[in-house]
Write an enzyme that holds these catalytic residues in place. Structure first.
Site, PDB file in Angstrom:
ATOM      1  N   ASP A  60       0.844  -1.202   0.000  1.00 53.75           N
ATOM      2  CA  ASP A  60       0.000   0.000   0.000  1.00 53.75           C
ATOM      3  C   ASP A  60       0.873   1.243   0.000  1.00 53.75           C
ATOM      4  O   ASP A  60       1.594   1.509   0.959  1.00 53.75           O
ATOM      5  CB  ASP A  60      -0.882   0.007   1.260  1.00 53.75           C
ATOM      6  CG  ASP A  60      -1.750   1.254   1.324  1.00 53.75           C
ATOM      7  OD1 ASP A  60      -2.895   1.188   0.849  1.00 53.75           O
ATOM      8  OD2 ASP A  60      -1.277   2.293   1.835  1.00 53.75           O
ATOM      9  N   TYR A  65       3.285   9.879  -0.590  1.00 54.80           N
ATOM     10  CA  TYR A  65       4.390   9.289   0.184  1.00 54.80           C
ATOM     11  C   TYR A  65       5.735   9.529  -0.506  1.00 54.80           C
ATOM     12  O   TYR A  65       6.784   9.378   0.116  1.00 54.80           O
ATOM     13  CB  TYR A  65       4.212   7.778   0.389  1.00 54.80           C
ATOM     14  CG  TYR A  65       2.968   7.347   1.128  1.00 54.80           C
ATOM     15  CD1 TYR A  65       2.144   8.258   1.771  1.00 54.80           C
ATOM     16  CD2 TYR A  65       2.629   5.995   1.196  1.00 54.80           C
ATOM     17  CE1 TYR A  65       0.997   7.838   2.438  1.00 54.80           C
ATOM     18  CE2 TYR A  65       1.501   5.572   1.868  1.00 54.80           C
ATOM     19  CZ  TYR A  65       0.687   6.498   2.474  1.00 54.80           C
ATOM     20  OH  TYR A  65      -0.442   6.067   3.131  1.00 54.80           O
ATOM     21  N   LYS A  90      -2.887   5.957  -4.207  1.00 56.27           N
ATOM     22  CA  LYS A  90      -3.989   6.880  -3.870  1.00 56.27           C
ATOM     23  C   LYS A  90      -3.788   8.228  -4.545  1.00 56.27           C
ATOM     24  O   LYS A  90      -2.650   8.686  -4.675  1.00 56.27           O
ATOM     25  CB  LYS A  90      -4.045   7.104  -2.349  1.00 56.27           C
ATOM     26  CG  LYS A  90      -3.926   5.820  -1.531  1.00 56.27           C
ATOM     27  CD  LYS A  90      -4.026   6.051  -0.041  1.00 56.27           C
ATOM     28  CE  LYS A  90      -3.670   4.788   0.731  1.00 56.27           C
ATOM     29  NZ  LYS A  90      -2.254   4.628   1.011  1.00 56.27           N
ATOM     30  N   HIS A 123      -7.581   9.551  -1.476  1.00 53.60           N
ATOM     31  CA  HIS A 123      -6.826   9.507  -0.216  1.00 53.60           C
ATOM     32  C   HIS A 123      -7.584  10.147   0.950  1.00 53.60           C
ATOM     33  O   HIS A 123      -7.597   9.615   2.057  1.00 53.60           O
ATOM     34  CB  HIS A 123      -5.470  10.207  -0.428  1.00 53.60           C
ATOM     35  CG  HIS A 123      -4.413   9.777   0.521  1.00 53.60           C
ATOM     36  ND1 HIS A 123      -3.094   9.663   0.181  1.00 53.60           N
ATOM     37  CD2 HIS A 123      -4.474   9.429   1.825  1.00 53.60           C
ATOM     38  CE1 HIS A 123      -2.393   9.257   1.225  1.00 53.60           C
ATOM     39  NE2 HIS A 123      -3.213   9.112   2.231  1.00 53.60           N
ATOM     40  N   LEU A 205      -1.472  -0.739  14.105  1.00 58.69           N
ATOM     41  CA  LEU A 205      -0.790  -0.901  15.396  1.00 58.69           C
ATOM     42  C   LEU A 205      -0.781   0.413  16.181  1.00 58.69           C
ATOM     43  O   LEU A 205      -0.019   0.575  17.128  1.00 58.69           O
ATOM     44  CB  LEU A 205       0.662  -1.360  15.165  1.00 58.69           C
ATOM     45  CG  LEU A 205       0.839  -2.650  14.361  1.00 58.69           C
ATOM     46  CD1 LEU A 205       2.312  -2.897  14.037  1.00 58.69           C
ATOM     47  CD2 LEU A 205       0.246  -3.836  15.133  1.00 58.69           C
ATOM     48  N   ILE A 243      -2.571  -3.073   7.040  1.00 61.79           N
ATOM     49  CA  ILE A 243      -1.340  -2.730   6.305  1.00 61.79           C
ATOM     50  C   ILE A 243      -0.309  -2.170   7.282  1.00 61.79           C
ATOM     51  O   ILE A 243       0.067  -1.001   7.205  1.00 61.79           O
ATOM     52  CB  ILE A 243      -1.635  -1.738   5.154  1.00 61.79           C
ATOM     53  CG1 ILE A 243      -2.589  -0.614   5.616  1.00 61.79           C
ATOM     54  CG2 ILE A 243      -2.206  -2.461   3.945  1.00 61.79           C
ATOM     55  CD1 ILE A 243      -2.677   0.544   4.619  1.00 61.79           C
ATOM     56  N   LYS A 245       2.960  -0.932   8.937  1.00 65.36           N
ATOM     57  CA  LYS A 245       4.209  -0.407   8.369  1.00 65.36           C
ATOM     58  C   LYS A 245       5.369  -0.922   9.216  1.00 65.36           C
ATOM     59  O   LYS A 245       5.324  -0.877  10.449  1.00 65.36           O
ATOM     60  CB  LYS A 245       4.163   1.117   8.390  1.00 65.36           C
ATOM     61  CG  LYS A 245       5.445   1.790   7.944  1.00 65.36           C
ATOM     62  CD  LYS A 245       6.304   2.209   9.119  1.00 65.36           C
ATOM     63  CE  LYS A 245       7.742   2.486   8.707  1.00 65.36           C
ATOM     64  NZ  LYS A 245       8.627   2.705   9.867  1.00 65.36           N
ATOM     65  N   ARG A 251      10.473  -7.579  11.860  1.00 61.54           N
ATOM     66  CA  ARG A 251       9.098  -7.200  12.205  1.00 61.54           C
ATOM     67  C   ARG A 251       8.173  -7.349  10.990  1.00 61.54           C
ATOM     68  O   ARG A 251       6.998  -7.666  11.131  1.00 61.54           O
ATOM     69  CB  ARG A 251       9.068  -5.778  12.774  1.00 61.54           C
ATOM     70  CG  ARG A 251       9.682  -5.720  14.165  1.00 61.54           C
ATOM     71  CD  ARG A 251       9.364  -4.422  14.883  1.00 61.54           C
ATOM     72  NE  ARG A 251      10.172  -3.317  14.419  1.00 61.54           N
ATOM     73  CZ  ARG A 251      11.424  -3.049  14.817  1.00 61.54           C
ATOM     74  NH1 ARG A 251      12.006  -3.836  15.697  1.00 61.54           N
ATOM     75  NH2 ARG A 251      12.079  -2.024  14.338  1.00 61.54           N
ATOM     76  N   ASN A 255       4.858  -9.614  11.323  1.00 61.11           N
ATOM     77  CA  ASN A 255       3.514  -9.077  11.115  1.00 61.11           C
ATOM     78  C   ASN A 255       2.677  -9.914  10.143  1.00 61.11           C
ATOM     79  O   ASN A 255       1.457  -9.757  10.088  1.00 61.11           O
ATOM     80  CB  ASN A 255       3.595  -7.621  10.634  1.00 61.11           C
ATOM     81  CG  ASN A 255       4.134  -6.701  11.709  1.00 61.11           C
ATOM     82  OD1 ASN A 255       4.179  -7.065  12.883  1.00 61.11           O
ATOM     83  ND2 ASN A 255       4.559  -5.511  11.313  1.00 61.11           N
TER      84      ASN A 255
HETATM   85  P1  A2P Z   1       9.500  -0.204  12.570  1.00 66.12           P
HETATM   86  O1  A2P Z   1       9.327   0.343  11.185  1.00 66.12           O
HETATM   87  O2  A2P Z   1      10.798   0.182  13.200  1.00 66.12           O
HETATM   88  O3  A2P Z   1       9.245  -1.689  12.650  1.00 66.12           O
HETATM   89  P2  A2P Z   1       1.416   1.380  12.137  1.00 66.12           P
HETATM   90  O4  A2P Z   1       1.471   0.411  11.017  1.00 66.12           O
HETATM   91  O5  A2P Z   1       0.277   1.167  13.095  1.00 66.12           O
HETATM   92  O6  A2P Z   1       1.476   2.813  11.670  1.00 66.12           O
HETATM   93  O7  A2P Z   1       2.712   1.140  13.047  1.00 66.12           O
HETATM   94  C1  A2P Z   1       3.999   1.364  12.555  1.00 66.12           C
HETATM   95  C2  A2P Z   1       4.949   1.532  13.699  1.00 66.12           C
HETATM   96  O8  A2P Z   1       4.980   0.339  14.484  1.00 66.12           O
HETATM   97  C3  A2P Z   1       6.359   1.761  13.218  1.00 66.12           C
HETATM   98  O9  A2P Z   1       6.972   2.658  14.127  1.00 66.12           O
HETATM   99  C4  A2P Z   1       7.008   0.379  13.280  1.00 66.12           C
HETATM  100  O10 A2P Z   1       8.399   0.510  13.535  1.00 66.12           O
HETATM  101  C5  A2P Z   1       6.295  -0.251  14.460  1.00 66.12           C
HETATM  102  N1  A2P Z   1       6.117  -1.695  14.282  1.00 66.12           N
HETATM  103  C6  A2P Z   1       5.732  -2.347  13.167  1.00 66.12           C
HETATM  104  N2  A2P Z   1       5.650  -3.665  13.383  1.00 66.12           N
HETATM  105  C7  A2P Z   1       5.987  -3.861  14.668  1.00 66.12           C
HETATM  106  C8  A2P Z   1       6.102  -5.020  15.503  1.00 66.12           C
HETATM  107  N3  A2P Z   1       5.838  -6.236  15.037  1.00 66.12           N
HETATM  108  N4  A2P Z   1       6.490  -4.834  16.790  1.00 66.12           N
HETATM  109  C9  A2P Z   1       6.764  -3.602  17.279  1.00 66.12           C
HETATM  110  N5  A2P Z   1       6.670  -2.479  16.549  1.00 66.12           N
HETATM  111  C10 A2P Z   1       6.287  -2.598  15.260  1.00 66.12           C
END
Ligand code: A2P
Length: 296
Positions: A60, A65, A90, A123, A205, A243, A245, A251, A255
């Protein structure tokens, strides 16, 4: 990707493949994709490669961006067949209007280096401009040409969805909104369900900000999963597309590893109790016009 998953009774009817959700236009979207907000173009190429190597099949991005070029490059370098990747982008807030949106789409596919996208989204509604209908007409035309396989919206409230409903046969198949345990969006989710619109969660998250809540660690220990995996599983159990990030390969892998467990009723009740109707990102009525949105 593991597909050993307990049948999800809340998923839209027709989602026979547990890794995807059916869209109202007959297509389907992977339940887990990679988000790349605030990832520079070169880094996006690396994240996309990591994700596709880990088994993701959905990416996505968005014109604003500034990383569509890197996303397209990452897909090509991964060696995964373009037809196997569900690609979303978008139209940005400064490109609302019929001709403007058609031109913005041309630029996006050129930057991505593709001949079509799988999903093209408005968007933000930008309701104060009064051009939602013109922009939507352009998306319908792009879909008619086969250059976007599906079309939808992002950050639309019920009142914005109603504007489209009043005027068009063709409806958005998906609304991508800020959605996480602190912001559970009950009204919008109910509306989506009533109108066959798939709910896609941006910042699923909570931008990582809610992951220290002790309840998530407690539940995670029981399942051998991290707090982030518990939150992603909560989304999937509720039928959301997510989605998350991440720029970190471990990570990114983690995910996607959320398809082999499910939460109990009691665990769902505990997550439901986390709701605070708390937005981390921008409100849909105050959309950003320049710079990156606080959310997606
Ligand atoms: P990073 O890129 O260092 O992994 P969202 O998708 O809700 O916007 O969240 C993204 C944020 O959560 C980013 O700061 C990312 O940091 C962090 N993040 C993504 N996956 C995980 C995970 N499995 N555990 C902890 N933090 C995560």
């Amino acid at each position: 990707m593991s597909i050993n998953v307990t049948p999800d009774t809340s998923a839209p009817v027709g989602a026979a493949d547990p890794t995807t959700v059916a869209l109202a236009d007959g297509r389907s979207i992977p339940r887990v994709g990679l988000g790349v907000l605030r990832v520079a173009s070169d880094d996006a190429a690396a994240s996309v490669r990591s994700a596709l190597e880990a088994g993701y099949r959905s990416i996505d991005t968005a014109a604003v961006y500034g990383n569509e070029e890197g996303v397209g490059r990452g897909i090509r370098e991964s060696g995964v067949d373009r037809e196997d990747v569900f690609l979303t982008t978008k139209v940005w807030n400064t490109d609302h209007g019929y001709e403007e949106t058609l031109a913005a789409f041309d630029k996006s596919v050129t930057r991505l280096g593709v001949d079509h996208v799988d999903l093209y989204l408005v968007h933000w509604p930008m309701a104060h401009l009064g051009r939602i209908q013109d922009t939507w007409r352009a998306l319908s035309e792009i879909k008619r040409q086969g250059r976007a396989r599906s079309i939808g919206v992002s950050n639309f409230l019920v009142k914005h969805l109603e504007l489209l409903r009043a005027e068009f046969d063709e409806q958005p198949v998906l609304n991508q909104i800020e959605l996480h345990p602190w912001m559970q969006q009950h009204e919008l989710r109910a509306y989506h369900q009533a109108h066959a619109i798939v709910t896609e969660a941006w910042s699923p998250l909570g931008q990582g900000k809610l992951l220290d809540e002790p309840v998530l660690a407690e539940i995670g220990v029981r399942h051998g999963k991290s707090p982030a995996q518990v939150v992603l599983r909560w989304h999937l159990d509720l039928g959301h597309v997510v989605i998350p990030k991440s720029s970190n390969p471990d990570r990114i892998r983690q995910n996607l590893d959320v398809l082999d467990f499910t939460l109990t009723e009691d665990e769902h009740a505990r997550l439901a109790a986390m709701n605070r109707d708390h937005r981390i990102g921008t409100h849909p009525d105050t959309p950003p016009t320049n710079g990156l949105p606080a959310g997606h």
